[in-house]
Scaffold this motif. Structure first.
Motif, PDB file in Angstrom:
ATOM      1  N   TYR A 158      12.514  -1.846   9.516  1.00  0.00           N
ATOM      2  CA  TYR A 158      11.491  -2.874   9.571  1.00  0.00           C
ATOM      3  C   TYR A 158      11.292  -3.507   8.194  1.00  0.00           C
ATOM      4  O   TYR A 158      11.477  -2.873   7.163  1.00  0.00           O
ATOM      5  CB  TYR A 158      10.160  -2.279  10.040  1.00  0.00           C
ATOM      6  CG  TYR A 158      10.182  -1.785  11.468  1.00  0.00           C
ATOM      7  CD1 TYR A 158      10.126  -2.676  12.536  1.00  0.00           C
ATOM      8  CD2 TYR A 158      10.240  -0.423  11.745  1.00  0.00           C
ATOM      9  CE1 TYR A 158      10.140  -2.223  13.849  1.00  0.00           C
ATOM     10  CE2 TYR A 158      10.256   0.036  13.054  1.00  0.00           C
ATOM     11  CZ  TYR A 158      10.202  -0.868  14.095  1.00  0.00           C
ATOM     12  OH  TYR A 158      10.228  -0.408  15.388  1.00  0.00           O
ATOM     13  N   LYS A 159      10.863  -4.753   8.198  1.00  0.00           N
ATOM     14  CA  LYS A 159      10.635  -5.490   6.953  1.00  0.00           C
ATOM     15  C   LYS A 159       9.606  -4.786   6.071  1.00  0.00           C
ATOM     16  O   LYS A 159       9.750  -4.731   4.846  1.00  0.00           O
ATOM     17  CB  LYS A 159      10.161  -6.905   7.283  1.00  0.00           C
ATOM     18  CG  LYS A 159       9.985  -7.815   6.086  1.00  0.00           C
ATOM     19  CD  LYS A 159      11.316  -8.208   5.460  1.00  0.00           C
ATOM     20  CE  LYS A 159      11.126  -9.215   4.342  1.00  0.00           C
ATOM     21  NZ  LYS A 159      12.410  -9.540   3.662  1.00  0.00           N
ATOM     22  N   LYS A 160       8.582  -4.193   6.694  1.00  0.00           N
ATOM     23  CA  LYS A 160       7.516  -3.564   5.919  1.00  0.00           C
ATOM     24  C   LYS A 160       7.996  -2.332   5.159  1.00  0.00           C
ATOM     25  O   LYS A 160       7.331  -1.866   4.236  1.00  0.00           O
ATOM     26  CB  LYS A 160       6.345  -3.195   6.824  1.00  0.00           C
ATOM     27  CG  LYS A 160       6.672  -2.199   7.921  1.00  0.00           C
ATOM     28  CD  LYS A 160       5.459  -1.998   8.828  1.00  0.00           C
ATOM     29  CE  LYS A 160       5.777  -1.108  10.015  1.00  0.00           C
ATOM     30  NZ  LYS A 160       4.611  -0.936  10.913  1.00  0.00           N
ATOM     31  N   HIS A 161       9.166  -1.786   5.539  1.00  0.00           N
ATOM     32  CA  HIS A 161       9.687  -0.628   4.811  1.00  0.00           C
ATOM     33  C   HIS A 161      10.030  -0.971   3.363  1.00  0.00           C
ATOM     34  O   HIS A 161      10.077  -0.088   2.511  1.00  0.00           O
ATOM     35  CB  HIS A 161      10.925  -0.069   5.516  1.00  0.00           C
ATOM     36  CG  HIS A 161      10.600   0.684   6.769  1.00  0.00           C
ATOM     37  ND1 HIS A 161      11.467   0.782   7.836  1.00  0.00           N
ATOM     38  CD2 HIS A 161       9.489   1.360   7.151  1.00  0.00           C
ATOM     39  CE1 HIS A 161      10.922   1.486   8.795  1.00  0.00           C
ATOM     40  NE2 HIS A 161       9.718   1.854   8.397  1.00  0.00           N
ATOM     41  N   GLU A 162      10.279  -2.247   3.113  1.00  0.00           N
ATOM     42  CA  GLU A 162      10.576  -2.652   1.738  1.00  0.00           C
ATOM     43  C   GLU A 162       9.405  -2.354   0.813  1.00  0.00           C
ATOM     44  O   GLU A 162       9.593  -2.083  -0.377  1.00  0.00           O
ATOM     45  CB  GLU A 162      10.914  -4.142   1.694  1.00  0.00           C
ATOM     46  CG  GLU A 162      12.198  -4.503   2.441  1.00  0.00           C
ATOM     47  CD  GLU A 162      12.483  -5.993   2.408  1.00  0.00           C
ATOM     48  OE1 GLU A 162      11.744  -6.707   1.677  1.00  0.00           O
ATOM     49  OE2 GLU A 162      13.423  -6.434   3.085  1.00  0.00           O
ATOM     50  N   VAL A 163       8.195  -2.371   1.373  1.00  0.00           N
ATOM     51  CA  VAL A 163       6.984  -2.069   0.603  1.00  0.00           C
ATOM     52  C   VAL A 163       6.544  -0.626   0.815  1.00  0.00           C
ATOM     53  O   VAL A 163       6.252   0.100  -0.139  1.00  0.00           O
ATOM     54  CB  VAL A 163       5.842  -3.034   0.996  1.00  0.00           C
ATOM     55  CG1 VAL A 163       4.550  -2.649   0.280  1.00  0.00           C
ATOM     56  CG2 VAL A 163       6.230  -4.466   0.673  1.00  0.00           C
ATOM     57  N   ASN A 164       6.500  -0.195   2.088  1.00  0.00           N
ATOM     58  CA  ASN A 164       5.985   1.131   2.414  1.00  0.00           C
ATOM     59  C   ASN A 164       6.956   2.268   2.115  1.00  0.00           C
ATOM     60  O   ASN A 164       6.537   3.406   1.898  1.00  0.00           O
ATOM     61  CB  ASN A 164       5.603   1.193   3.904  1.00  0.00           C
ATOM     62  CG  ASN A 164       4.509   0.217   4.265  1.00  0.00           C
ATOM     63  OD1 ASN A 164       3.821  -0.311   3.395  1.00  0.00           O
ATOM     64  ND2 ASN A 164       4.340  -0.030   5.558  1.00  0.00           N
ATOM     65  N   PHE A 165       8.263   1.948   2.109  1.00  0.00           N
ATOM     66  CA  PHE A 165       9.261   3.018   1.977  1.00  0.00           C
ATOM     67  C   PHE A 165      10.473   2.485   1.208  1.00  0.00           C
ATOM     68  O   PHE A 165      11.591   2.462   1.724  1.00  0.00           O
ATOM     69  CB  PHE A 165       9.669   3.484   3.373  1.00  0.00           C
ATOM     70  CG  PHE A 165      10.274   4.848   3.436  1.00  0.00           C
ATOM     71  CD1 PHE A 165      10.506   5.620   2.299  1.00  0.00           C
ATOM     72  CD2 PHE A 165      10.635   5.395   4.655  1.00  0.00           C
ATOM     73  CE1 PHE A 165      11.071   6.875   2.364  1.00  0.00           C
ATOM     74  CE2 PHE A 165      11.202   6.661   4.749  1.00  0.00           C
ATOM     75  CZ  PHE A 165      11.420   7.400   3.589  1.00  0.00           C
ATOM     76  N   PRO A 166      10.293   2.097  -0.047  1.00  0.00           N
ATOM     77  CA  PRO A 166      11.377   1.461  -0.796  1.00  0.00           C
ATOM     78  C   PRO A 166      12.561   2.371  -1.088  1.00  0.00           C
ATOM     79  O   PRO A 166      13.664   1.890  -1.358  1.00  0.00           O
ATOM     80  CB  PRO A 166      10.694   1.016  -2.099  1.00  0.00           C
ATOM     81  CG  PRO A 166       9.518   1.929  -2.238  1.00  0.00           C
ATOM     82  CD  PRO A 166       9.047   2.181  -0.839  1.00  0.00           C
TER      83      PRO A 166
END
Length: 311
Positions: A158-166
């Motif tokens: 998911y796109k949000k993994h770039e922030v939440n799980f770099p």
């Protein structure tokens, strides 16, 4: 109808008092995640519910009381235990504690009603292919004979993994193949049926079944009941699960898993958790004046001749 507790949040781990109260009072409300003013009422009685499925990463909070539900309803349990520590799953017990809890749960409900979820499978510099296979074998050895099957899936990027799980490392096809080959061989070694969940590649050559993780066949065999032949519509593209009614709410799980798809970020679940009222029919908050409350559809999936025996 199948009641799902829950694909949206870990009700068992964090909202168990609410859950047991809802079954005691015989109904619950569920807010539509896409249309927030739409609320459905579901009757939680044996004559209206074919089966209750539970999904959690910690069943310890319910072990002493789960019999009050299993004695009245057909049930099935999805227990997620992965290779990760608190660096990835901060609100989840460690592996040894989780396995001990699963073994206790199996004593209560029986191995045929428990699926071990080893998912999502993901890679970081710490959690390598080799580490997954080593940890999976250690776990499989201890869980053999105590679970109905093992279900795994690969993490969705998911796109949000770039922030939440770099620190997440994208899975290459060769990584997936090596993992599937290894997981399949280990599961076969310990006699644990294994399958994928969702739109995964076909790994039948490694002894891995491609199927839905919540199917009427699985639930029927576990409970000794028969369902009608129905299409499994799934929850997203490529999913082969039977439809169910979820009592949970998005953005409400305090487990804090970095890969979570149901939480937008780490702050929202904490804010929503503070809105939880154990006395409310809704998991989060209460009915609002602008809400539209309606009876939820609760059509049985059981074969007609089996319904009278169930109800």
């Amino acid at each position: 109808m199948i009641i799902n507790i829950s694909g949206r949040t870990d009700i068992v781990n964090h909202y168990s008092d609410w859950m047991f109260r809802r079954f005691e009072e015989g109904y619950a409300f569920s807010r539509n995640s896409l249309f927030p003013n739409s609320v459905r009422r579901y009757e939680l009685t044996p004559d209206q519910v074919d089966c209750v499925i539970f999904g959690s990463k910690n069943f310890a909070p319910v072990l002493d009381r789960i019999h009050t539900i299993t004695e009245r309803f057909h049930t099935y349990f999805y227990y997620t235990i992965t290779a990760y520590g608190r660096d990835v799953e901060p609100g989840v017990p460690d592996i040894d504690t989780s396995i001990a809890t699963l073994l206790r749960l199996a004593e209560i409900v029986g191995a045929k009603r428990i699926a071990w979820r080893y998912d999502p499978v993901l890679l970081t510099k710490k959690y390598t292919v080799a580490r997954h296979l080593e940890t999976f074998e250690s776990m499989a050895k201890r869980l053999a004979g105590h679970v109905d099957r093992c279900i795994f899936s690969f993490v969705e990027m998911y796109k949000k993994h770039e922030v939440n799980f770099p620190e997440l490392v994208p899975l290459r096809e060769e990584d997936k193949d090596a993992l599937a080959r290894g997981l399949g061989a280990i599961a076969a070694k310990y006699g644990i049926p294994i399958q994928t969940c969702g739109p995964e590649e076909n790994y039948a050559g490694y002894g891995i079944e491609t199927s839905g993780c919540v199917t009427l066949d699985i639930l029927g065999r576990a409970n000794g009941i028969q369902f009608r032949k129905l299409k499994h519509r799934g929850f997203r593209e490529g999913c082969h699960c039977i439809e169910s009614r979820d009592l949970g709410a998005l953005n409400s799980c305090p487990n804090g898993c970095k890969y979570c798809y149901a939480n937008k970020n780490s702050q929202l679940p904490l804010e929503n958790y503070r809105l939880h009222d154990p006395m409310s029919p809704l998991l989060i908050g209460r009915l609002k004046p602008t809400d539209r409350l309606e009876a939820g559809a609760q059509k049985s999936f059981l074969l007609p001749e089996k319904q009278s025996a169930h109800r």
